[in-house]
Design a protein around this motif. Sequence first.
Motif, PDB file in Angstrom:
ATOM      1  N   ILE A  67       0.859  -1.185   0.000  1.00 58.17           N
ATOM      2  CA  ILE A  67       0.000   0.000   0.000  1.00 58.17           C
ATOM      3  C   ILE A  67       0.892   1.231   0.000  1.00 58.17           C
ATOM      4  O   ILE A  67       1.654   1.471   0.940  1.00 58.17           O
ATOM      5  CB  ILE A  67      -0.931   0.006   1.221  1.00 58.17           C
ATOM      6  N   VAL A  68       0.802   2.002  -1.057  1.00 56.94           N
ATOM      7  CA  VAL A  68       1.633   3.201  -1.204  1.00 56.94           C
ATOM      8  C   VAL A  68       1.140   4.282  -0.257  1.00 56.94           C
ATOM      9  O   VAL A  68      -0.058   4.568  -0.192  1.00 56.94           O
ATOM     10  CB  VAL A  68       1.594   3.713  -2.658  1.00 56.94           C
ATOM     11  N   LYS A  69       2.055   4.864   0.503  1.00 58.93           N
ATOM     12  CA  LYS A  69       1.683   5.911   1.444  1.00 58.93           C
ATOM     13  C   LYS A  69       1.412   7.207   0.683  1.00 58.93           C
ATOM     14  O   LYS A  69       2.165   7.599  -0.203  1.00 58.93           O
ATOM     15  CB  LYS A  69       2.791   6.133   2.475  1.00 58.93           C
ATOM     16  N   PRO A  70       0.330   7.903   1.028  1.00 60.23           N
ATOM     17  CA  PRO A  70      -0.038   9.116   0.284  1.00 60.23           C
ATOM     18  C   PRO A  70       0.963  10.246   0.491  1.00 60.23           C
ATOM     19  O   PRO A  70       1.612  10.338   1.537  1.00 60.23           O
ATOM     20  CB  PRO A  70      -1.419   9.469   0.844  1.00 60.23           C
ATOM     21  N   THR A  71       1.044  11.090  -0.531  1.00 58.61           N
ATOM     22  CA  THR A  71       1.957  12.234  -0.473  1.00 58.61           C
ATOM     23  C   THR A  71       1.259  13.493   0.026  1.00 58.61           C
ATOM     24  O   THR A  71       1.872  14.555   0.075  1.00 58.61           O
ATOM     25  CB  THR A  71       2.539  12.506  -1.871  1.00 58.61           C
ATOM     26  N   ASN A  72      -0.029  13.391   0.386  1.00 60.18           N
ATOM     27  CA  ASN A  72      -0.751  14.576   0.864  1.00 60.18           C
ATOM     28  C   ASN A  72      -0.639  14.758   2.368  1.00 60.18           C
ATOM     29  O   ASN A  72      -1.313  15.594   2.959  1.00 60.18           O
ATOM     30  CB  ASN A  72      -2.227  14.498   0.456  1.00 60.18           C
ATOM     31  N   GLY A  73       0.220  13.964   3.003  1.00 55.87           N
ATOM     32  CA  GLY A  73       0.445  14.100   4.438  1.00 55.87           C
ATOM     33  C   GLY A  73      -0.576  13.397   5.298  1.00 55.87           C
ATOM     34  O   GLY A  73      -0.482  13.433   6.529  1.00 55.87           O
ATOM     35  N   ARG A  74      -1.554  12.730   4.690  1.00 55.26           N
ATOM     36  CA  ARG A  74      -2.593  12.046   5.449  1.00 55.26           C
ATOM     37  C   ARG A  74      -2.082  10.672   5.877  1.00 55.26           C
ATOM     38  O   ARG A  74      -1.636   9.874   5.047  1.00 55.26           O
ATOM     39  CB  ARG A  74      -3.841  11.881   4.573  1.00 55.26           C
ATOM     40  N   ALA A  75      -2.143  10.383   7.174  1.00 58.55           N
ATOM     41  CA  ALA A  75      -1.709   9.083   7.683  1.00 58.55           C
ATOM     42  C   ALA A  75      -2.853   8.087   7.555  1.00 58.55           C
ATOM     43  O   ALA A  75      -3.995   8.387   7.907  1.00 58.55           O
ATOM     44  CB  ALA A  75      -1.285   9.209   9.139  1.00 58.55           C
ATOM     45  N   LEU A  76      -2.556   6.909   7.050  1.00 55.93           N
ATOM     46  CA  LEU A  76      -3.561   5.868   6.867  1.00 55.93           C
ATOM     47  C   LEU A  76      -3.382   4.794   7.926  1.00 55.93           C
ATOM     48  O   LEU A  76      -2.264   4.444   8.298  1.00 55.93           O
ATOM     49  CB  LEU A  76      -3.450   5.237   5.471  1.00 55.93           C
ATOM     50  N   THR A  77      -4.506   4.249   8.401  1.00 53.88           N
ATOM     51  CA  THR A  77      -4.450   3.147   9.361  1.00 53.88           C
ATOM     52  C   THR A  77      -4.414   1.802   8.641  1.00 53.88           C
ATOM     53  O   THR A  77      -4.031   0.797   9.252  1.00 53.88           O
ATOM     54  CB  THR A  77      -5.680   3.170  10.285  1.00 53.88           C
ATOM     55  N   HIS A 116      -3.980   7.028 -15.567  1.00 52.47           N
ATOM     56  CA  HIS A 116      -3.184   6.792 -16.771  1.00 52.47           C
ATOM     57  C   HIS A 116      -3.446   7.922 -17.754  1.00 52.47           C
ATOM     58  O   HIS A 116      -4.598   8.209 -18.090  1.00 52.47           O
ATOM     59  CB  HIS A 116      -3.568   5.455 -17.414  1.00 52.47           C
ATOM     60  N   ALA A 117      -2.390   8.580 -18.202  1.00 54.17           N
ATOM     61  CA  ALA A 117      -2.529   9.664 -19.172  1.00 54.17           C
ATOM     62  C   ALA A 117      -1.261   9.752 -20.010  1.00 54.17           C
ATOM     63  O   ALA A 117      -0.141   9.752 -19.483  1.00 54.17           O
ATOM     64  CB  ALA A 117      -2.783  10.990 -18.457  1.00 54.17           C
ATOM     65  N   GLU A 118      -1.481   9.806 -21.345  1.00 48.06           N
ATOM     66  CA  GLU A 118      -0.378   9.962 -22.301  1.00 48.06           C
ATOM     67  C   GLU A 118       0.723   8.918 -22.074  1.00 48.06           C
ATOM     68  O   GLU A 118       1.923   9.223 -22.131  1.00 48.06           O
ATOM     69  CB  GLU A 118       0.207  11.373 -22.204  1.00 48.06           C
ATOM     70  N   GLY A 119       0.288   7.700 -21.784  1.00 46.26           N
ATOM     71  CA  GLY A 119       1.249   6.610 -21.612  1.00 46.26           C
ATOM     72  C   GLY A 119       1.917   6.569 -20.256  1.00 46.26           C
ATOM     73  O   GLY A 119       2.724   5.677 -19.990  1.00 46.26           O
ATOM     74  N   ASN A 120       1.569   7.499 -19.358  1.00 42.76           N
ATOM     75  CA  ASN A 120       2.172   7.535 -18.030  1.00 42.76           C
ATOM     76  C   ASN A 120       1.168   7.076 -16.977  1.00 42.76           C
ATOM     77  O   ASN A 120      -0.022   7.385 -17.057  1.00 42.76           O
ATOM     78  CB  ASN A 120       2.641   8.961 -17.690  1.00 42.76           C
ATOM     79  N   THR A 121       1.659   6.337 -15.995  1.00 40.74           N
ATOM     80  CA  THR A 121       0.829   5.863 -14.897  1.00 40.74           C
ATOM     81  C   THR A 121       1.326   6.490 -13.598  1.00 40.74           C
ATOM     82  O   THR A 121       2.531   6.478 -13.319  1.00 40.74           O
ATOM     83  CB  THR A 121       0.897   4.325 -14.790  1.00 40.74           C
ATOM     84  N   ARG A 122       0.399   7.061 -12.830  1.00 39.69           N
ATOM     85  CA  ARG A 122       0.806   7.680 -11.563  1.00 39.69           C
ATOM     86  C   ARG A 122      -0.313   7.523 -10.547  1.00 39.69           C
ATOM     87  O   ARG A 122      -1.452   7.210 -10.901  1.00 39.69           O
ATOM     88  CB  ARG A 122       1.140   9.169 -11.757  1.00 39.69           C
ATOM     89  N   MET A 123       0.005   7.763  -9.293  1.00 36.07           N
ATOM     90  CA  MET A 123      -0.974   7.682  -8.209  1.00 36.07           C
ATOM     91  C   MET A 123      -1.542   9.070  -7.934  1.00 36.07           C
ATOM     92  O   MET A 123      -0.808  10.063  -7.872  1.00 36.07           O
ATOM     93  CB  MET A 123      -0.334   7.128  -6.936  1.00 36.07           C
ATOM     94  N   ASP A 124      -2.868   9.127  -7.773  1.00 41.28           N
ATOM     95  CA  ASP A 124      -3.550  10.364  -7.412  1.00 41.28           C
ATOM     96  C   ASP A 124      -4.023  10.222  -5.966  1.00 41.28           C
ATOM     97  O   ASP A 124      -4.865   9.394  -5.649  1.00 41.28           O
ATOM     98  CB  ASP A 124      -4.736  10.579  -8.359  1.00 41.28           C
ATOM     99  N   PHE A 125      -3.471  11.071  -5.087  1.00 40.73           N
ATOM    100  CA  PHE A 125      -3.779  10.978  -3.654  1.00 40.73           C
ATOM    101  C   PHE A 125      -4.718  12.092  -3.184  1.00 40.73           C
ATOM    102  O   PHE A 125      -4.777  12.387  -1.989  1.00 40.73           O
ATOM    103  CB  PHE A 125      -2.484  11.032  -2.834  1.00 40.73           C
ATOM    104  N   THR A 126      -5.459  12.704  -4.109  1.00 41.98           N
ATOM    105  CA  THR A 126      -6.303  13.843  -3.753  1.00 41.98           C
ATOM    106  C   THR A 126      -7.253  13.514  -2.609  1.00 41.98           C
ATOM    107  O   THR A 126      -7.438  14.306  -1.681  1.00 41.98           O
ATOM    108  CB  THR A 126      -7.117  14.301  -4.978  1.00 41.98           C
ATOM    109  N   TRP A 127      -7.861  12.327  -2.673  1.00 42.81           N
ATOM    110  CA  TRP A 127      -8.848  11.963  -1.666  1.00 42.81           C
ATOM    111  C   TRP A 127      -8.365  10.829  -0.762  1.00 42.81           C
ATOM    112  O   TRP A 127      -9.178  10.172  -0.099  1.00 42.81           O
ATOM    113  CB  TRP A 127     -10.150  11.555  -2.348  1.00 42.81           C
ATOM    114  N   ALA A 128      -7.083  10.620  -0.719  1.00 44.53           N
ATOM    115  CA  ALA A 128      -6.535   9.565   0.148  1.00 44.53           C
ATOM    116  C   ALA A 128      -6.885   9.861   1.606  1.00 44.53           C
ATOM    117  O   ALA A 128      -6.781  10.996   2.075  1.00 44.53           O
ATOM    118  CB  ALA A 128      -5.023   9.482  -0.025  1.00 44.53           C
TER     119      ALA A 128
END
Length: 613
Positions: A67-77, A116-128
């Motif tokens: 589980i990738v830790k979010p970059t928005n500073g939100r700690a997940l349990t 996925h956009a323009e051949g690139n895959t990334r994680m979106d943490f907006t609502w993490a």
Amino acid sequence: MYQSFVYLEVRILLPPVSEVFSLSGSDEKSRKVTVNSGVMRRVFTLARSLGCCIPENASVERLTGNIVKPTNGRALTDYSVKVAEGGSMNIMFHCRSKTIHIEEVRIEEDTGRLTHAEGNTRMDFTWAGCPSIRVHTTPSFETGEEAQLFLDELRRLTEYLHLTNENADGAIRCNAFVALSEYPELPDYYVKLRNLNSFNFVRKAINSELTRQENLLTNGEIVGSESRLWNETKACTQFYQARAEVVRRFEQLNPPQLIQLAPLEAQLLQDEPPVELPEARRRRIKEQYGVSRLRSEFLCDDKDRADFFEAAVRVGAEPLTAAHWIASEITRLLNQNGQKISELKITPEHYAYIIKKLAAGEIHSATAKHLLQSSFKTGAAPSGLLKTLHLTEISDEKELLPYVRKTVTENKNLCDRLRNGEMAPLEFLTGEVMKATNNKAVPQIVKSLIKRELNISIVYILAMGGAISAVRHEDGTVMSGDSNILRTMADRCVPGIPVQVISVGQFLSEELEPGDWASLIAEISARINAGIANGIVVTHGRDTLSYTSALLYWLFSDAQVPVVLTASSSLPGESTEAEENLTLAVKTAAEKKTGVYVAFGGKILSPLNLRFE
């Protein structure tokens, strides 16, 4: 033969809260986990609506895997709680109901999503870190279309229950798990289609993957468990990563943590008002207002749209017209302006005012559209707009009669053609009057005056087949729907009443299908709207006449043209019954002003609860 097995893992993003899971206690042994009560109320509401079983208690588990830790500073349990199990949802596919079974419903924290956009895959943490409901189905699906229908119905359900995060783009997303096996064996693998953020992509990805797997298996190759992504540009799935045959997704906390679910559900939902769910509302609106199944589905697809429709009907708008204009003009204006129906400036009361004016013949459709557009933009009352925009129409017959007489006098050749039953001249003559009055005349009143001035009285006979217009050939076969037979009978039996016979279909009673009724309804509507028909006769088979008569009653009982249905138990050449029933029907259509009737056996019968001895 291969059988498809597809199940979905759907994530529903809820509105954000400060914490989904709260922790108390100084160390792990004394730690106590509680779930946000507002979040649990939403989960319980969904579970109830799906008919799920909520257990007495549930363990708090931890998600396993990377589980990738979010970059928005939100700690997940990384906690997960199975709140409910079982349950189902019905979908309609090819006019047949299918039950999709639910395996479990969980509450978790959103861990972000793969984009996925323009051949690139990334994680979106907006609502993490926001609460997320996970709905896991059984392998109930066989095609991508079924999965899309299920997701659409789930989306409606969450909207009716006000569950989703309205600010999130793609609040519902899912993974699909797809496999094939030779019937009747069960599959020993599943391919995971990850992060499908569009219901359309879900359908495409599942169907594409089923085709890919079938091609491999047909060629003797093996399909293994793996994760794949949907490539919209190439219209196919593509390999993402390998995955284990058996995936252990959850593990118990140490020490175990239990949450008492049943008492919590009773506490949180005790004062919850009942909500009419989409399936029930579609059924009710169809039955209560007489709209078609497709129109009911359209109205109820959006709760705000259905609310607007019913609010307009409550203050007097005719249901069928109100539904039609919502589907056409209101939807067109909303699409043009990129708005939702909840953002309408025009109120249901103002909308109903326009529909009532239109139905009463006090304004014509062009004026109604102008009023609707102006009220849509400004929110102003249409009663005031009629004056300020100088849209007041001429509906007084005395005021219109001079224009009609002048037009008739100047177009004698067209009037002669109109007397002979041609419809096209009526539209031209009406247009001439409209020009002379600067488009302020009410077209239906103009057409009525033209018919009166020219003493036109045409009864249309719409032939739907049945024994009344059938002929028996030498080999004994019966062919229905012979328009020449009806024309000959009408000329002989009612020579003083001009009639036109139009073939709508050549059916025996037992051959009728829903599409045939749709054709008949369209033909009746066209004749009424043309303004030249004084009456309409529908010749029909006897066995299904009761169904058609009831349908036409609900649709045309208030029309300004009478509709008379008739039939015969015997063929025209074998008794006088066909001629007698047709004669009564044509005379009734010529004499009545409005209403729906059945002419049969020398009597005028009600179109409702019709029974033949």
